[in-house]
Structures are given as C-alpha cells and as structure tokens.
Scaffold this motif. Sequence first.
Motif, PDB file in Angstrom:
ATOM      1  N   VAL A 131       0.811  -1.222   0.000  1.00  4.60           N
ATOM      2  CA  VAL A 131       0.000   0.000   0.000  1.00  4.60           C
ATOM      3  C   VAL A 131       0.846   1.274   0.000  1.00  4.60           C
ATOM      4  O   VAL A 131       0.339   2.344  -0.303  1.00  4.60           O
ATOM      5  N   TYR A 132       2.134   1.146   0.324  1.00  2.00           N
ATOM      6  CA  TYR A 132       3.022   2.307   0.319  1.00  2.00           C
ATOM      7  C   TYR A 132       3.797   2.426  -0.993  1.00  2.00           C
ATOM      8  O   TYR A 132       4.651   3.300  -1.131  1.00  2.00           O
ATOM      9  N   GLY A 133       3.536   1.517  -1.938  1.00  2.00           N
ATOM     10  CA  GLY A 133       4.217   1.556  -3.224  1.00  2.00           C
ATOM     11  C   GLY A 133       5.568   0.878  -3.241  1.00  2.00           C
ATOM     12  O   GLY A 133       6.324   1.026  -4.198  1.00  2.00           O
ATOM     13  N   ARG A 134       5.886   0.133  -2.191  1.00  4.33           N
ATOM     14  CA  ARG A 134       7.164  -0.589  -2.142  1.00  4.33           C
ATOM     15  C   ARG A 134       6.961  -1.996  -2.682  1.00  4.33           C
ATOM     16  O   ARG A 134       5.894  -2.581  -2.528  1.00  4.33           O
ATOM     17  N   ASP A 135       8.004  -2.552  -3.277  1.00  2.47           N
ATOM     18  CA  ASP A 135       7.926  -3.888  -3.849  1.00  2.47           C
ATOM     19  C   ASP A 135       8.060  -4.932  -2.741  1.00  2.47           C
ATOM     20  O   ASP A 135       9.096  -5.034  -2.096  1.00  2.47           O
ATOM     21  N   ALA A 136       7.004  -5.679  -2.504  1.00  2.00           N
ATOM     22  CA  ALA A 136       6.995  -6.720  -1.477  1.00  2.00           C
ATOM     23  C   ALA A 136       7.088  -8.081  -2.155  1.00  2.00           C
ATOM     24  O   ALA A 136       6.345  -8.365  -3.092  1.00  2.00           O
ATOM     25  N   ASP A 137       8.039  -8.903  -1.704  1.00  2.00           N
ATOM     26  CA  ASP A 137       8.090 -10.249  -2.255  1.00  2.00           C
ATOM     27  C   ASP A 137       7.405 -11.211  -1.279  1.00  2.00           C
ATOM     28  O   ASP A 137       6.947 -10.808  -0.212  1.00  2.00           O
ATOM     29  N   ILE A 138       7.348 -12.465  -1.647  1.00  2.00           N
ATOM     30  CA  ILE A 138       6.598 -13.453  -0.862  1.00  2.00           C
ATOM     31  C   ILE A 138       7.088 -13.529   0.587  1.00  2.00           C
ATOM     32  O   ILE A 138       6.296 -13.731   1.506  1.00  2.00           O
ATOM     33  N   SER A 139       8.374 -13.311   0.809  1.00  2.00           N
ATOM     34  CA  SER A 139       8.915 -13.394   2.178  1.00  2.00           C
ATOM     35  C   SER A 139       8.486 -12.211   3.048  1.00  2.00           C
ATOM     36  O   SER A 139       8.623 -12.264   4.271  1.00  2.00           O
ATOM     37  N   ASP A 140       7.975 -11.149   2.431  1.00  2.00           N
ATOM     38  CA  ASP A 140       7.516  -9.970   3.174  1.00  2.00           C
ATOM     39  C   ASP A 140       6.055 -10.077   3.616  1.00  2.00           C
ATOM     40  O   ASP A 140       5.584  -9.251   4.394  1.00  2.00           O
ATOM     41  N   LEU A 141       5.327 -11.064   3.102  1.00  2.00           N
ATOM     42  CA  LEU A 141       3.891 -11.187   3.362  1.00  2.00           C
ATOM     43  C   LEU A 141       3.613 -12.004   4.623  1.00  2.00           C
ATOM     44  O   LEU A 141       4.484 -12.712   5.117  1.00  2.00           O
ATOM     45  N   MET A 142       2.386 -11.900   5.124  1.00  2.00           N
ATOM     46  CA  MET A 142       1.972 -12.734   6.254  1.00  2.00           C
ATOM     47  C   MET A 142       2.094 -14.193   5.832  1.00  2.00           C
ATOM     48  O   MET A 142       1.630 -14.589   4.768  1.00  2.00           O
ATOM     49  N   SER A 143       2.725 -14.992   6.685  1.00  2.00           N
ATOM     50  CA  SER A 143       2.976 -16.391   6.366  1.00  2.00           C
ATOM     51  C   SER A 143       2.039 -17.318   7.143  1.00  2.00           C
ATOM     52  O   SER A 143       1.351 -16.879   8.074  1.00  2.00           O
ATOM     53  N   ASP A 144       2.047 -18.581   6.767  1.00  2.00           N
ATOM     54  CA  ASP A 144       1.299 -19.583   7.531  1.00  2.00           C
ATOM     55  C   ASP A 144       1.823 -19.644   8.967  1.00  2.00           C
ATOM     56  O   ASP A 144       1.054 -19.828   9.900  1.00  2.00           O
ATOM     57  N   GLU A 145       3.131 -19.468   9.126  1.00  2.00           N
ATOM     58  CA  GLU A 145       3.719 -19.463  10.472  1.00  2.00           C
ATOM     59  C   GLU A 145       3.166 -18.298  11.295  1.00  2.00           C
ATOM     60  O   GLU A 145       2.846 -18.461  12.477  1.00  2.00           O
ATOM     61  N   ASP A 146       3.040 -17.124  10.688  1.00  2.00           N
ATOM     62  CA  ASP A 146       2.441 -15.977  11.378  1.00  2.00           C
ATOM     63  C   ASP A 146       1.011 -16.299  11.799  1.00  2.00           C
ATOM     64  O   ASP A 146       0.610 -16.021  12.926  1.00  2.00           O
ATOM     65  N   ALA A 147       0.244 -16.891  10.888  1.00  2.00           N
ATOM     66  CA  ALA A 147      -1.154 -17.249  11.190  1.00  2.00           C
ATOM     67  C   ALA A 147      -1.219 -18.253  12.348  1.00  2.00           C
ATOM     68  O   ALA A 147      -2.063 -18.116  13.239  1.00  2.00           O
ATOM     69  N   ASN A 148      -0.333 -19.223  12.347  1.00  2.00           N
ATOM     70  CA  ASN A 148      -0.303 -20.206  13.437  1.00  2.00           C
ATOM     71  C   ASN A 148       0.054 -19.554  14.767  1.00  2.00           C
ATOM     72  O   ASN A 148      -0.486 -19.921  15.812  1.00  2.00           O
ATOM     73  N   LYS A 149       0.954 -18.579  14.732  1.00  2.00           N
ATOM     74  CA  LYS A 149       1.298 -17.844  15.953  1.00  2.00           C
ATOM     75  C   LYS A 149       0.088 -17.081  16.486  1.00  2.00           C
ATOM     76  O   LYS A 149      -0.142 -17.029  17.692  1.00  2.00           O
ATOM     77  N   VAL A 150      -0.690 -16.472  15.585  1.00  2.00           N
ATOM     78  CA  VAL A 150      -1.894 -15.742  15.995  1.00  2.00           C
ATOM     79  C   VAL A 150      -2.878 -16.688  16.667  1.00  2.00           C
ATOM     80  O   VAL A 150      -3.401 -16.392  17.753  1.00  2.00           O
ATOM     81  N   VAL A 151      -3.146 -17.828  16.054  1.00  2.00           N
ATOM     82  CA  VAL A 151      -4.095 -18.791  16.621  1.00  2.00           C
ATOM     83  C   VAL A 151      -3.630 -19.256  17.997  1.00  2.00           C
ATOM     84  O   VAL A 151      -4.417 -19.276  18.965  1.00  2.00           O
ATOM     85  N   ALA A 152      -2.360 -19.606  18.131  1.00  3.16           N
ATOM     86  CA  ALA A 152      -1.837 -20.064  19.420  1.00  3.16           C
ATOM     87  C   ALA A 152      -1.928 -18.973  20.476  1.00  3.16           C
ATOM     88  O   ALA A 152      -2.303 -19.231  21.624  1.00  3.16           O
ATOM     89  N   PHE A 153      -1.602 -17.730  20.097  1.00  4.70           N
ATOM     90  CA  PHE A 153      -1.641 -16.599  21.026  1.00  4.70           C
ATOM     91  C   PHE A 153      -3.064 -16.340  21.503  1.00  4.70           C
ATOM     92  O   PHE A 153      -3.301 -16.163  22.698  1.00  4.70           O
ATOM     93  N   VAL A 154      -4.008 -16.327  20.580  1.00  3.09           N
ATOM     94  CA  VAL A 154      -5.408 -16.092  20.940  1.00  3.09           C
ATOM     95  C   VAL A 154      -5.903 -17.203  21.858  1.00  3.09           C
ATOM     96  O   VAL A 154      -6.566 -16.939  22.866  1.00  3.09           O
ATOM     97  N   ASN A 155      -5.579 -18.434  21.545  1.00  9.44           N
ATOM     98  CA  ASN A 155      -6.002 -19.554  22.393  1.00  9.44           C
ATOM     99  C   ASN A 155      -5.388 -19.474  23.786  1.00  9.44           C
ATOM    100  O   ASN A 155      -6.016 -19.856  24.771  1.00  9.44           O
ATOM    101  N   LEU A 156      -4.179 -18.977  23.878  1.00 11.99           N
ATOM    102  CA  LEU A 156      -3.491 -18.845  25.164  1.00 11.99           C
ATOM    103  C   LEU A 156      -4.089 -17.728  26.021  1.00 11.99           C
ATOM    104  O   LEU A 156      -4.028 -17.774  27.247  1.00 11.99           O
TER     105      LEU A 156
END
Length: 110
Positions: free
Chosen positions: A65-90
């Motif tokens: 959204v800022y006009g910078r080139d983001a590659d796949i490694s810059d995006l939210m990952s499955d690992e990030d999503a799993n961390k969110v689920v674990a954190f919310v459950n905790l």
Amino acid sequence: MNIFVMSRHDAIKHCYHRHEHPTAIISISDPYMIYGSKPFISKISNITAILPLSFADADRPGLDVYGRDADISDLMSDEDANKVVAFVNLHKDADLIVHCDAGISRSAGV
C-alpha cells in the motif's frame, strides 16, 4: 473476549491508561519501518502479553500500500497465522487488541 482493532498510535495510548480487564496485544509492524515507540506490558495498563509480528501491507507479491515492492517473504505467512491462533487460544480470558500502523488492513485482516 472483546477484540479491538486499532492503529499503532491508539494501541500505545491504550498502554498509558489503567484498565481493569487483562488485555493481550497482537502488534503488527511493517518490515520496512523502524519504530520509535512500542506498546508495553505493565500492571497499570493490565497488558499481559504482546505478540510481535512483522509483514508488509500487501496480500500478494508486488507493490504494497506504500508503493514498495513486497516479495513473498515480506507477506503474512502460515507461520504468522499459526502464531496468531496459538496466542489467541493462550489468552482467551483477556481482551485482545490487534494493531498495525493505521489499524485498517493488516490488523483488520488478522
């Protein structure tokens, strides 16, 4: 659990006030930014835990959204999503703040 989506500025302001109910924070940073102020854990604010994440404000490789080139490694990952689920459950018994820079896309998406 109450869930609040807010900007980084509002999340930091929240941390400076007394709150009766425990609150956990998912703090989403931009991988291209350096931040001078971060939310903090304290007994006064009743912030009990913070999950720091960092990913671009984009949903696919290309310009963010800022006009910078983001590659796949810059995006939210499955690992990030799993961390969110674990954190919310905790922290099911706490309120939850999800924040990013503006509190519009990344935090609302999470």
